[in-house]
Design a protein around this motif. Structure first.
Motif, short mmCIF file in Angstrom:
data_model
loop_
_atom_site.label_atom_id
_atom_site.label_comp_id
_atom_site.label_asym_id
_atom_site.label_seq_id
_atom_site.Cartn_x
_atom_site.Cartn_y
_atom_site.Cartn_z
N LEU A 34 0.83 -1.21 0.00
CA LEU A 34 0.00 0.00 0.00
C LEU A 34 0.87 1.26 0.00
CD1 LEU A 34 -2.97 -0.72 2.44
CD2 LEU A 34 -3.04 -0.54 -0.05
N CYS A 35 1.94 1.21 0.78
CA CYS A 35 2.86 2.35 0.81
C CYS A 35 3.45 2.60 -0.58
CB CYS A 35 3.98 2.10 1.81
SG CYS A 35 3.44 2.01 3.53
N LEU A 36 3.82 1.54 -1.26
CA LEU A 36 4.39 1.67 -2.60
C LEU A 36 3.35 2.15 -3.60
CD1 LEU A 36 6.57 -1.56 -2.78
CD2 LEU A 36 7.34 0.77 -2.38
N MET A 37 2.10 1.73 -3.42
CA MET A 37 1.05 2.12 -4.36
C MET A 37 0.80 3.62 -4.35
SD MET A 37 -1.94 -0.72 -3.95
CE MET A 37 -1.55 -2.47 -3.87
N PHE A 38 0.78 4.20 -3.14
CA PHE A 38 0.32 5.58 -3.01
C PHE A 38 1.43 6.58 -2.76
CE2 PHE A 38 -3.28 2.88 -1.68
CZ PHE A 38 -4.16 3.23 -2.69
N VAL A 258 4.53 -5.74 -4.85
CA VAL A 258 5.65 -5.00 -4.26
C VAL A 258 6.74 -4.81 -5.31
CG1 VAL A 258 7.54 -5.14 -2.58
CG2 VAL A 258 5.20 -5.68 -1.88
N ARG A 259 6.99 -5.86 -6.06
CA ARG A 259 8.00 -5.78 -7.14
C ARG A 259 7.62 -4.71 -8.16
NH1 ARG A 259 11.65 -5.62 -10.94
NH2 ARG A 259 11.10 -6.58 -12.90
N VAL A 260 6.35 -4.66 -8.55
CA VAL A 260 5.88 -3.65 -9.49
C VAL A 260 6.03 -2.26 -8.89
CG1 VAL A 260 3.87 -2.77 -10.75
CG2 VAL A 260 4.30 -5.23 -10.66
N GLY A 261 5.69 -2.14 -7.59
CA GLY A 261 5.80 -0.84 -6.93
C GLY A 261 7.23 -0.35 -6.82
N ILE A 262 8.15 -1.26 -6.52
CA ILE A 262 9.57 -0.88 -6.42
C ILE A 262 10.09 -0.46 -7.79
CG2 ILE A 262 11.88 -1.77 -5.98
CD1 ILE A 262 10.71 -3.43 -3.71
N ARG A 263 9.71 -1.21 -8.80
CA ARG A 263 10.14 -0.84 -10.15
C ARG A 263 9.61 0.54 -10.52
NH1 ARG A 263 7.90 -0.13 -14.65
NH2 ARG A 263 5.91 -0.92 -13.85
#
Length: 286
Positions: A34-38, A258-263
């Motif tokens: 969620l943190c990575l999404m927003f 999470v992988r998509v968010g980090i990328r």
């Protein structure tokens, strides 16, 4: 067949305990995703932004609610079986009765989770292959077959009658086929893109292997295969693998998110493998 009613009860208890532990791990990963999404993304040198794919957001939220609902229903079922039903003296009888409302509801949630999970990996395949519709024709057909088996399984639980022989294995086979096909196509695309952009020179083999395992949802696929094998062998351990399939599915897919968010945040050293090789060379990101 299970060795004894005692083995059945112990396996059911173990399944719930392990599911609870895995659900805790899932919650931590989901909070991180969620943190990575927003999080706001800092524009690149070319002024570009990489928004988090909206379908992945919805898939992530749906998976969270389904995994949570499955765990809650497992808790209700465990409480009913070990405490309420005849004061816990007939737990094996309770768990063996598939027509119990808690059992039917739990199975319905699991079927929907399987379908959403399959849709997620199909979308990921479509995304990695630059929105090429031809690569998703086969899994698209298979997911319709999976939906049919899912309906049959739920009806079997409700009516306690078998329309066809072993629909669970039918669903498992189609779901496994979808995931093996999608995983294989994703890995092939990633390997081909990596060789074109020469990412092997900049990224360690270990890290690239981890990324391949995450992108191919290896945990989800392997867990499902083990459940299928143990189910065919009639091992009581299959109850543990089946009962924990929900949080394992959630963990595997949330790790992918999470992988998509980090990328997306530009922190992944091999972010090029998610793009077309020609675009990677154009931007000089080999």
């Amino acid at each position: 067949m299970l060795a004894s009613p005692t083995g059945f009860v112990l396996a059911s208890l173990a399944a719930f305990c392990i599911e609870t532990l895995l659900y805790g791990c899932f919650l931590v990963l989901f909070a991180f995703s969620l943190c990575l999404m927003f999080l706001d993304v800092t524009p690149s040198a070319r002024g570009e932004r990489h928004p988090y794919p909206k379908p992945m957001v919805w898939f992530s939220i749906l998976i969270f609610f389904l995994v949570t609902a499955h765990w809650a229903l497992s808790a209700v079922q465990a409480f009913q079986g070990f405490v309420l039903h005849l004061n816990g003296r007939a737990a094996a009888e309770f768990f063996a009765d598939l027509s119990q409302p808690s059992s039917v509801s739990r199975e319905c949630v699991m079927m929907v989770l399987f379908i959403i999970s399959d849709l997620t990996i199909i979308y990921r395949l479509w995304s990695v292959w630059d929105h090429n519709g031809r690569v998703v024709i086969v899994p698209g057909i298979l997911i319709m077959v999976s939906c049919t088996f899912a309906v049959i399984i739920v009806y079997t639980f409700i009516s306690n009658t078998n329309i066809i022989q072993n629909p669970t294995m039918g669903l498992g086979t189609t779901t496994l086929s979808i995931n093996v096909y999608c995983a294989g196509m994703i890995v092939w695309k990633l390997l081909r893109a990596s060789k074109v952009t020469r990412n092997w020179e900049n990224v360690s083999r270990f890290k690239f292997t981890i990324i391949i395992l995450v992108e191919s949802l290896a945990l989800y696929v392997i867990w499902g295969m083990l459940f299928g094998i143990l189910h065919l062998l009639g091992s009581p351990v299959s109850i543990v693998f089946g009962g924990t399939q929900s949080p394992i599915t959630g963990i595997a897919f949330i790790i992918l998110h999470v992988r998509v968010g980090i990328r997306r945040l530009g922190r992944d050293a091999v972010m090029l493998i998610d793009r077309h090789p020609s675009q990677a060379e154009e931007h000089g990101e080999a």
